[in-house]
Motif scaffolding. Structure first.
Motif: not given
Length: 252
Positions: A76-80, A115-121
């Motif tokens: 969950y990248p956005e948590d970072l 958030f963009l990375l999380a969207l892709y993930n």
């Protein structure tokens, strides 16, 4: 006239290269490559944002680099974003001389790229294509409708924007969004996401215009000939991607 033609030619060439690069990266569809691409864009974006925030800090690249490295492994990248915020808060409390403006690049653009990375993930490359199409549709619609029938100023931040243009952009974006929506999204869901993302992209553009206006610069950078900086090209996506991820999580 010659200068205008030359400028337009450069802009078109750069645009073609960007489109081709996007298609190739999308076709490869590799998490590592997407993570690396977003990371590179983030570095340039942070550099541009610091100029607009009128701040200087070399340490921000170090701390953001660690967070981005962790984002490759953490689901969950956005948590970072909150981890980095805690680190900044701790540093500011421990060393009073540290500039409190460190939080600004964290909120924009670092958080948005996470958030963009999380969207892709979570939703794959097609979600990024959907985001790309909606934001591009909003830009195209706003430009042509605004030029042809725009009369009412939208806001003071961007005098060239009109209410008619914004409405036209949202309509075009919604049509594009319906055509390219994810297969498992209902028609109502696709309309809601398209409208919200289109509107958020408008305000993403406005926010960057506001930052440029208060810092007294025309473009956020010059890395993209004829287009300006990375933030000049990604401002709508940095706002729209956040809303798209949130709504997708809410309805799926």
């Amino acid at each position: 006239m010659t200068e205008i033609i030359k400028s337009s030619s450069t802009r078109i060439k750069t645009g073609v290269v960007l489109i081709l690069a996007t298609l190739v990266i999308g076709y490869i569809d590799s998490f590592f490559i997407m993570w690396l691409l977003f990371g590179i864009l983030l570095v340039f974006s942070i550099n541009e944002s610091m100029k607009m925030y009128k701040m200087q800090s070399d340490s921000i690249y170090f701390y953001t680099g660690i967070v981005w490295f962790l984002a490759y492994f953490y689901p969950y990248p956005e948590d970072l974003v909150f981890l980095l915020a805690l680190v900044y808060a701790s540093l500011i409390a421990y060393k009073k001389e540290i500039d409190r403006k460190l939080f600004l690049p964290l909120l924009y653009p670092t958080a948005s790229f996470l958030f963009l990375l999380a969207l892709y993930n979570e939703y794959g490359v097609m979600s990024l294509l959907w985001l790309l199409v909606i934001v591009a549709g909003a830009d195209i619609g706003a430009y042509f409708v605004g030029r042809s029938m725009g009369k009412t100023k939208f806001c003071e931040t961007s005098p060239n924007k009109t209410i008619e243009g914004v409405i036209g952009g949202v309509v075009v974006a919604t049509i594009f969004g319906l055509i390219f929506s994810l297969d498992y999204i209902s028609t109502i869901g696709a309309i809601v996401i398209s409208v919200v993302v289109a509107l958020s992209s408008v305000f993403g553009d406005l926010f960057e215009s506001y930052l440029k206006r208060i810092s007294g610069i025309k473009d956020s950078g010059n890395i993209l000939p004829g287009h300006g900086g990375i933030l000049d090209r990604t401002d709508g996506y940095l706002f729209g991607g956040v809303l798209m991820l949130m709504i997708l999580r809410a309805i799926i």
